[in-house]
Write a protein that holds these residues in place. Structure first.
Motif, PDB file in Angstrom:
ATOM      1  N   THR A 146      27.862 -58.566  12.465  1.00 17.73           N
ATOM      2  CA  THR A 146      26.876 -58.131  14.063  1.00 17.73           C
ATOM      3  C   THR A 146      26.625 -58.142  14.395  1.00 17.73           C
ATOM      4  N   VAL A 147      24.934 -58.307  13.315  1.00 15.39           N
ATOM      5  CA  VAL A 147      23.776 -58.430  13.600  1.00 15.39           C
ATOM      6  C   VAL A 147      23.350 -59.828  13.446  1.00 15.39           C
ATOM      7  N   ALA A 148      23.936 -60.512  12.377  1.00 16.06           N
ATOM      8  CA  ALA A 148      23.573 -62.198  12.457  1.00 16.06           C
ATOM      9  C   ALA A 148      24.027 -62.443  14.176  1.00 16.06           C
ATOM     10  N   VAL A 149      25.165 -62.369  15.064  1.00 13.66           N
ATOM     11  CA  VAL A 149      25.554 -62.719  16.330  1.00 13.66           C
ATOM     12  C   VAL A 149      24.569 -62.276  17.357  1.00 13.66           C
ATOM     13  N   ALA A 150      24.550 -60.748  16.937  1.00 11.83           N
ATOM     14  CA  ALA A 150      23.430 -60.061  17.723  1.00 11.83           C
ATOM     15  C   ALA A 150      22.366 -61.357  18.773  1.00 11.83           C
ATOM     16  N   GLN A 151      21.861 -61.326  17.896  1.00 16.03           N
ATOM     17  CA  GLN A 151      20.265 -63.255  17.463  1.00 16.03           C
ATOM     18  C   GLN A 151      19.491 -62.464  18.189  1.00 16.03           C
ATOM     19  N   VAL A 152      18.637 -61.664  17.511  1.00 13.69           N
ATOM     20  CA  VAL A 152      17.606 -60.169  17.571  1.00 13.69           C
ATOM     21  C   VAL A 152      16.307 -61.473  17.204  1.00 13.69           C
ATOM     22  N   ARG A 153      15.789 -61.533  18.645  1.00 11.39           N
ATOM     23  CA  ARG A 153      14.494 -61.841  17.890  1.00 11.39           C
ATOM     24  C   ARG A 153      13.177 -61.942  18.256  1.00 11.39           C
ATOM     25  N   PRO A 154      12.435 -61.838  17.695  1.00 10.73           N
ATOM     26  CA  PRO A 154      10.638 -61.218  17.348  1.00 10.73           C
ATOM     27  C   PRO A 154      10.561 -61.092  19.128  1.00 10.73           C
ATOM     28  N   GLY A 155       9.960 -59.825  19.056  1.00 11.62           N
ATOM     29  CA  GLY A 155       9.475 -59.039  20.782  1.00 11.62           C
ATOM     30  C   GLY A 155      10.317 -58.791  21.144  1.00 11.62           C
ATOM     31  N   HIS A 156      12.154 -58.685  21.208  1.00 12.53           N
ATOM     32  CA  HIS A 156      13.050 -58.046  22.147  1.00 12.53           C
ATOM     33  C   HIS A 156      13.247 -56.172  21.620  1.00 12.53           C
ATOM     34  N   GLN A 157      13.516 -56.163  23.228  1.00 17.23           N
ATOM     35  CA  GLN A 157      13.755 -54.982  23.380  1.00 17.23           C
ATOM     36  C   GLN A 157      16.220 -54.544  22.926  1.00 17.23           C
ATOM     37  N   VAL A 158      15.580 -53.620  21.720  1.00 11.93           N
ATOM     38  CA  VAL A 158      16.426 -53.759  21.545  1.00 11.93           C
ATOM     39  C   VAL A 158      17.665 -51.912  21.523  1.00 11.93           C
ATOM     40  N   LEU A 159      18.340 -51.273  22.192  1.00  8.64           N
ATOM     41  CA  LEU A 159      18.998 -50.022  22.818  1.00  8.64           C
ATOM     42  C   LEU A 159      19.736 -49.869  21.229  1.00  8.64           C
ATOM     43  N   ASP A 160      20.267 -49.195  20.280  1.00 16.47           N
ATOM     44  CA  ASP A 160      21.081 -48.812  19.812  1.00 16.47           C
ATOM     45  C   ASP A 160      22.070 -47.944  19.559  1.00 16.47           C
ATOM     46  N   ILE A 161      22.974 -47.977  20.557  1.00  9.76           N
ATOM     47  CA  ILE A 161      24.030 -45.955  21.121  1.00  9.76           C
ATOM     48  C   ILE A 161      24.506 -46.156  19.936  1.00  9.76           C
ATOM     49  N   ALA A 162      24.804 -44.557  19.543  1.00  9.64           N
ATOM     50  CA  ALA A 162      25.793 -43.717  18.565  1.00  9.64           C
ATOM     51  C   ALA A 162      25.138 -44.667  17.165  1.00  9.64           C
ATOM     52  N   GLY A 163      23.827 -44.666  17.179  1.00  8.66           N
ATOM     53  CA  GLY A 163      23.386 -45.310  15.506  1.00  8.66           C
ATOM     54  C   GLY A 163      23.087 -44.636  14.537  1.00  8.66           C
ATOM     55  N   GLY A 164      23.884 -42.917  14.715  1.00  5.48           N
ATOM     56  CA  GLY A 164      24.004 -42.427  13.526  1.00  5.48           C
ATOM     57  C   GLY A 164      22.983 -42.716  12.489  1.00  5.48           C
ATOM     58  N   THR A 165      23.275 -43.212  10.736  1.00  5.70           N
ATOM     59  CA  THR A 165      22.171 -43.244  10.421  1.00  5.70           C
ATOM     60  C   THR A 165      21.783 -44.448  10.225  1.00  5.70           C
ATOM     61  N   GLY A 166      21.552 -45.106  11.358  1.00  8.08           N
ATOM     62  CA  GLY A 166      21.116 -46.198  10.955  1.00  8.08           C
ATOM     63  C   GLY A 166      20.549 -47.691  10.629  1.00  8.08           C
ATOM     64  N   ASP A 167      22.002 -48.478  10.524  1.00  5.27           N
ATOM     65  CA  ASP A 167      21.878 -49.212   9.511  1.00  5.27           C
ATOM     66  C   ASP A 167      22.245 -50.666  10.265  1.00  5.27           C
ATOM     67  N   LEU A 168      22.733 -50.372  11.766  1.00  6.83           N
ATOM     68  CA  LEU A 168      22.170 -51.769  12.749  1.00  6.83           C
ATOM     69  C   LEU A 168      20.675 -51.458  13.691  1.00  6.83           C
ATOM     70  N   GLY A 215      20.466 -40.601   9.893  1.00  5.03           N
ATOM     71  CA  GLY A 215      19.519 -41.182  10.597  1.00  5.03           C
ATOM     72  C   GLY A 215      17.537 -41.402  10.210  1.00  5.03           C
ATOM     73  N   ARG A 216      17.707 -40.882  11.470  1.00  2.72           N
ATOM     74  CA  ARG A 216      15.781 -40.836  10.953  1.00  2.72           C
ATOM     75  C   ARG A 216      15.602 -40.370  10.240  1.00  2.72           C
ATOM     76  N   ASP A 217      16.042 -39.642   9.174  1.00  3.11           N
ATOM     77  CA  ASP A 217      15.433 -39.230   8.070  1.00  3.11           C
ATOM     78  C   ASP A 217      15.592 -40.464   7.113  1.00  3.11           C
ATOM     79  N   ARG A 218      16.618 -41.361   7.364  1.00  2.00           N
ATOM     80  CA  ARG A 218      16.386 -42.450   6.225  1.00  2.00           C
ATOM     81  C   ARG A 218      15.820 -43.571   7.118  1.00  2.00           C
ATOM     82  N   LEU A 219      15.078 -43.807   7.747  1.00  2.39           N
ATOM     83  CA  LEU A 219      14.621 -44.472   8.595  1.00  2.39           C
ATOM     84  C   LEU A 219      13.115 -44.572   8.080  1.00  2.39           C
ATOM     85  N   ILE A 220      12.784 -43.153   8.125  1.00  2.69           N
ATOM     86  CA  ILE A 220      11.429 -43.294   7.621  1.00  2.69           C
ATOM     87  C   ILE A 220      11.832 -43.363   6.579  1.00  2.69           C
ATOM     88  N   ASP A 221      12.330 -42.615   5.518  1.00  2.00           N
ATOM     89  CA  ASP A 221      12.206 -42.850   3.721  1.00  2.00           C
ATOM     90  C   ASP A 221      11.856 -44.453   3.880  1.00  2.00           C
TER      91      ASP A 221
END
Length: 243
Positions: free
Chosen positions: A50-72, A99-105
């Protein structure tokens, strides 16, 4: 009052969000471990695709919905870089906090917001990418949520929906047996909650199949929708492009 499905159970629409919240409050602390056990680690490959297909580039604005533990959110943040922005959201506070705690860690302090995908608190054409992984099937009004996701995307932006789907025919019976018997057993053994994992298995059965979801996304305003079947259709990645 309008009715909807909570697994195989028919409930009032107003009650579904509360029931789903109870499921994820119960499983949040063991969610990642259970994902590894249930999918034999394949969920990591599905998310990486999914990450590969998304083709997020530097400077992009991204919204992760139902992001849970933060993998995406974690992966997108590394691609968007310091000039980009990834907003990590979930309707469930317990999952979001985990997810927030994992990302901060891991050294990532992302904007984290509790919000309902059916009423997104963002301006029109705000994001380059919107993602939802294994969350759409838990939403009460899926059509409304998809319309909201389209609204907040910029023209040419992509929505990525990674979700369990309809498995290919030769595997359907053994997959049904596994999901309806093994998943609740694993949930009880590892997370102490077989009932929540029975709901998760039932919710997969009630979720729209690949072509139905594609049609729903087109109706929500996406001009083009690609469907990527993964692992014989156990999951599917739907990619919608806003005109």
């Amino acid at each position: 009052m309008a009715k909807t499905h909570f697994g195989f159970e028919t409930v009032d629409e107003a009650d579904k969000a509360r029931k789903v919240r109870g499921v994820f409050d119960s499983v949040a602390q063991r969610y990642d471990l259970m994902n590894d056990l249930m999918s034999a680690g394949m969920h990591r490959a599905w998310k990486a695709y999914t990450v590969a297909v998304a083709q997020v580039r530097p400077g992009h604005q991204v919204l992760d919905i139902a992001g849970g533990t933060g993998d995406l959110a974690r992966a997108f943040a590394r691609q968007a870089g310091p000039d980009g922005l990834v907003v990590h959201t979930d309707i469930n506070e317990t999952m979001l906090r985990t997810g927030r705690d994992r990302l901060i860690d891991e050294g990532l302090a992302l904007p984290t917001l509790t919000c309902d995908a059916e009423k997104l608190p963002f301006a029109d054409a705000r994001f380059d990418r919107v993602s939802v992984a294994f969350g759409l099937r838990n939403m009460t009004r899926k059509e409304q949520a998809l319309t909201e996701m389209c609204r907040v995307l910029k023209p040419g932006g992509r929505l990525l929906v990674l979700e369990f789907s309809k498995v290919a025919e030769p595997l359907r019976k053994p997959y049904d047996w596994y999901s309806m018997n093994v998943l609740p057993w694993l949930g009880k053994l590892v997370a102490g909650d077989g009932g929540s994992y029975r709901y998760l298995a039932e919710s997969i059965r009630m979720h729209p199949d690949q072509q139905t979801l594609k049609a729903m996304m087109k109706s929500a305003g996406f001009g083009h929708v690609d469907v990527h079947n993964l692992t014989a259709g156990v999951v599917a990645l739907h990619v919608g492009i806003k005109c």
